[in-house]
Each structure stands twice: as structure tokens, then as C-alpha cells.
Design a protein around this motif. Sequence first.
Motif, PDB file in Angstrom:
ATOM      1  N   PHE A  30       0.856  -1.180   0.000  1.00  0.00           N
ATOM      2  CA  PHE A  30       0.000   0.000   0.000  1.00  0.00           C
ATOM      3  C   PHE A  30       0.895   1.234   0.000  1.00  0.00           C
ATOM      4  N   VAL A  31       0.652   2.124  -0.945  1.00  0.00           N
ATOM      5  CA  VAL A  31       1.422   3.363  -1.060  1.00  0.00           C
ATOM      6  C   VAL A  31       0.515   4.502  -0.597  1.00  0.00           C
ATOM      7  N   LYS A  32       0.985   5.270   0.395  1.00  0.00           N
ATOM      8  CA  LYS A  32       0.103   6.268   1.016  1.00  0.00           C
ATOM      9  C   LYS A  32       0.804   7.606   1.214  1.00  0.00           C
ATOM     10  N   PRO A  33       0.046   8.703   1.075  1.00  0.00           N
ATOM     11  CA  PRO A  33       0.567   9.971   1.594  1.00  0.00           C
ATOM     12  C   PRO A  33       0.707   9.795   3.102  1.00  0.00           C
ATOM     13  N   SER A  34       1.801  10.290   3.708  1.00  0.00           N
ATOM     14  CA  SER A  34       1.959  10.063   5.147  1.00  0.00           C
ATOM     15  C   SER A  34       0.898  10.815   5.940  1.00  0.00           C
ATOM     16  N   ARG A  35       0.480  11.994   5.432  1.00  0.00           N
ATOM     17  CA  ARG A  35      -0.460  12.819   6.191  1.00  0.00           C
ATOM     18  C   ARG A  35      -1.733  13.088   5.377  1.00  0.00           C
ATOM     19  N   ALA A  36      -2.628  12.114   5.378  1.00  0.00           N
ATOM     20  CA  ALA A  36      -3.925  12.287   4.716  1.00  0.00           C
ATOM     21  C   ALA A  36      -4.910  11.368   5.403  1.00  0.00           C
ATOM     22  N   SER A  75      -9.205   9.341   4.880  1.00  0.00           N
ATOM     23  CA  SER A  75     -10.324   8.940   4.016  1.00  0.00           C
ATOM     24  C   SER A  75      -9.851   8.172   2.779  1.00  0.00           C
ATOM     25  N   SER A  76      -8.695   7.547   2.865  1.00  0.00           N
ATOM     26  CA  SER A  76      -8.098   6.744   1.782  1.00  0.00           C
ATOM     27  C   SER A  76      -7.691   7.580   0.572  1.00  0.00           C
ATOM     28  N   VAL A  77      -7.708   8.886   0.689  1.00  0.00           N
ATOM     29  CA  VAL A  77      -7.338   9.764  -0.418  1.00  0.00           C
ATOM     30  C   VAL A  77      -5.842   9.592  -0.742  1.00  0.00           C
ATOM     31  N   GLY A  78      -5.536   9.396  -2.019  1.00  0.00           N
ATOM     32  CA  GLY A  78      -4.141   9.303  -2.467  1.00  0.00           C
ATOM     33  C   GLY A  78      -3.496   7.949  -2.263  1.00  0.00           C
ATOM     34  N   ILE A  79      -4.262   6.967  -1.738  1.00  0.00           N
ATOM     35  CA  ILE A  79      -3.693   5.635  -1.457  1.00  0.00           C
ATOM     36  C   ILE A  79      -3.907   4.700  -2.641  1.00  0.00           C
ATOM     37  N   SER A  80      -2.874   3.907  -2.974  1.00  0.00           N
ATOM     38  CA  SER A  80      -3.015   2.855  -3.993  1.00  0.00           C
ATOM     39  C   SER A  80      -2.519   1.534  -3.434  1.00  0.00           C
ATOM     40  N   LYS A  81      -3.171   0.469  -3.878  1.00  0.00           N
ATOM     41  CA  LYS A  81      -2.649  -0.878  -3.614  1.00  0.00           C
ATOM     42  C   LYS A  81      -1.894  -1.295  -4.868  1.00  0.00           C
ATOM     43  N   VAL A  82      -0.635  -1.692  -4.697  1.00  0.00           N
ATOM     44  CA  VAL A  82       0.215  -2.031  -5.842  1.00  0.00           C
ATOM     45  C   VAL A  82       0.542  -3.531  -5.784  1.00  0.00           C
ATOM     46  N   SER A  83       0.183  -4.245  -6.849  1.00  0.00           N
ATOM     47  CA  SER A  83       0.424  -5.687  -6.894  1.00  0.00           C
ATOM     48  C   SER A  83       1.509  -6.066  -7.883  1.00  0.00           C
ATOM     49  N   ASP A  84       2.059  -5.077  -8.578  1.00  0.00           N
ATOM     50  CA  ASP A  84       3.115  -5.304  -9.574  1.00  0.00           C
ATOM     51  C   ASP A  84       4.104  -4.133  -9.436  1.00  0.00           C
TER      52      ASP A  84
END
Length: 347
Positions: free
Chosen positions: A167-173, A175-184
Motif C-alpha cells: 500500500f502506497v500512502k501519503p503520510s499525512r492524509a 479517508s483513503s485519499v491518495g492511497i493505492s494498492k500495488v500488486s506489480d
Amino acid sequence: RKTRVAVVFGGRSSEHEVSCQSAKSVLPHLDADRFEVVPVGITPQGQWALGTDPNALEAGAGNLPTLRNRTDIVAIEPGQALQDVDVVFPLLHGAWGEDGTIQGLLELGGLPYVGPGVFASAAAMDKIFAKKILQAEGLPVGKFVALDRSATTLTLDEREHLGLPVFVKPSRAGSSVGISKVSDWADLDAAIFEARQHDPKVIIEGAVPNVREIELAVLEFPDGRVEASLPAELRAVADDVEWYDFNAKYVDDTYEADIPAKLDDDITAQLREMAVTAFKALDCQGLSRVDFFLTEQNELIINELNTMPGFTPISMYPKAWEATGMDFGTLLTTLIETAIARGSGLR
Ligand code: ADP
Ligand code: MG
Ligand code: MG
Ligand code: K
């Protein structure tokens, strides 16, 4: 006279609309015999506006109410907006609200307010620092890498350490805004770029497989006692739903809640104790929602603390207290009384 409570909502973060919705649902539940409400809206541009009624707002993103397109706002100074107010409910989510900034302003003005102070708000907002503090207290957190502001990708060693998916996330956000799940790994750099649209600080976490998501509402009482609610669980309704994204939170019906969660008594007891420990580890006050992951091996991991969680009609914080025997109105009264009992200044 009645206690004058300023409910501050909206704000500059990507969670502006969620905050407007929270305010809309809080206002009718505040005890009208004891409290006089002063609604204070903050536009996405950061203008403070008095007398903005959250119930009269037009619908914006995700059909949530918003101050985004208003052209009639007369901006005033924060000090003017909070004149003659006894206590402030900073019902703001995300940056410039949940992160210690408005808390600092209120400290400068000597005004008591609902929720954690400057330090805890800032620490819980920053997923990287929150994890470091929880780890230092011996609390369980998942595998993560804090991406340096100048780094655009993970090293091979870091990829091996985390494994896929991540999971790639903005450190300070929030409501799941800006988050992606990366499988590749081929999709990693785009996900980092996306997270950076919200925060130059990025955290990358190893995904917990078949995770169960458990949330507890922690509340401080006016006498200083801190208690955790019964745990609540968020469950995807279908197998192809991958994670709890913005749409799942506010738009679709892809997640259901079990309140309380169906868990063994010993895990429930462990969760309630750990939630209070995490609350204290970050030096929280007033309230926080402590969110856990339960792994396939029945291990608990603390995902994050949210110091001003959603207060919408479907939000877990009020619902978890309701399931623990405290109705919304009593919960709001307790939050405000705790803020007043604490007062302002160092404590
Ligand atoms: P936010 O502050 O935006 O809520 P979270 O860190 O809680 O950010 O992540 C949002 C959601 O993403 C979680 O509720 C969960 O569904 C999913 N998620 C985040 N991190 C992980 C992880 N390490 N493993 C599995 N799922 C995760
Ligand atoms: Mg959060
Ligand atoms: Mg979360
Ligand atoms: K948080």
C-alpha cells in the motif's frame, strides 16, 4: 447562559466534504438545552465564515455537502469567528484541522477544544511518525518503509523486505485519499507519484493478506478516565472488493459494519486494552479512533489513530459508542465537558 460551542467544519484538506457531512450530523444531536451552537465554516481556500449552516450546503463530491463552490462567503478573521465562544469543536478532518494546526491556533487564543492537543494531533496525522512512536512503546505495527522526500522509488532491498502487494500512502492524509494498492512493481512509481499529489512524505507498507479491519472508539471522560468502546468490524460484502477506499467509505455499499465485531472475548479485551495504550502512547486527549488489522494468524496490528474521525450518520466512532451503550447526544456532551474540564494550556 448556555455554553457556546463553535463547531468548526469544512477546511482546506481533501476531506472538506466529509467534514461538512460530519458537522451536518453533529448539529442536530447537540443538547439544545445546554449548548448554543455557533457554526463556523472554513472554505477549501481557507476563508473562515460565520453563520454557514451545514444543513443548507449544496452537494459536492460523493454527494456530500460542500462549501467549495460558494461565491457569497464573506471571510472574517478566526479570532472574530470565535469571539464569545466557550469551547470549540474542531470537526475538521485531515491537514489543517486534524493535524495540530487549528489546535495550535486555539491554544494561542486560550480556548478549550474537543480532541487531542497539538502534539498528538500532529503525530497521529503523520502515519510515519505515528508508527515510530507506537513501535517505541512496544505496540505492534506492520512492515513499512518511509520514503525520503527526494526518493522516487523503493530500492531492491526495500522491495524484498516488504514483498507484494504494497500500500502506497501519503503520510499525512485520510479517508483513503491518495492511497493505492500495488500488486506489480511496474505500477509502484505511478502510485508514489499519486501519493505525492497529497503529501511529499510517502509511506509504503506491506499489505496484510485477508486482513480483518477492526476499529475502536476511545473516549476521555471529564474526570480523566479513558475508555475504549466495543470493537467494530468493517467487512467487504463481496470477494472482489480489495480494500476500504474512498468510495467504499462514503459512496458505495461495498462494506458492511458489524457493531460490535464478532470476536472472541479474549481478543475483544486485548483490543480494548491496546486501544487505550495506543491513545496514551501518542499523548491523545478527548477522543481518537484506533484502527487495527487482525491478521489470518489472529495477530493484532495497529494501523492508525484518527484523532478527529468521521461523525457522519454512518461513521464508526459514534456507532461504536452507541453499541457500547452511549447515545450520540451523550457522547457529544461528554466530549465537550471533557474539553471544558481540561481547559487550555499545558496539561
Ligand atoms: P486512511 O488514513 O486514509 O484511512 P489507512 O492507512 O487507514 O488510510 O488505509 C486505508 C485503507 O487501506 C485501510 O482501511 C485498508 O482497507 C487498506 N490498507 C491500508 N494499509 C493496509 C495494509 N498494510 N494491509 C492491508 N490493507 C491496508
Ligand atoms: Mg486515517
Ligand atoms: Mg484508515
Ligand atoms: K491518522
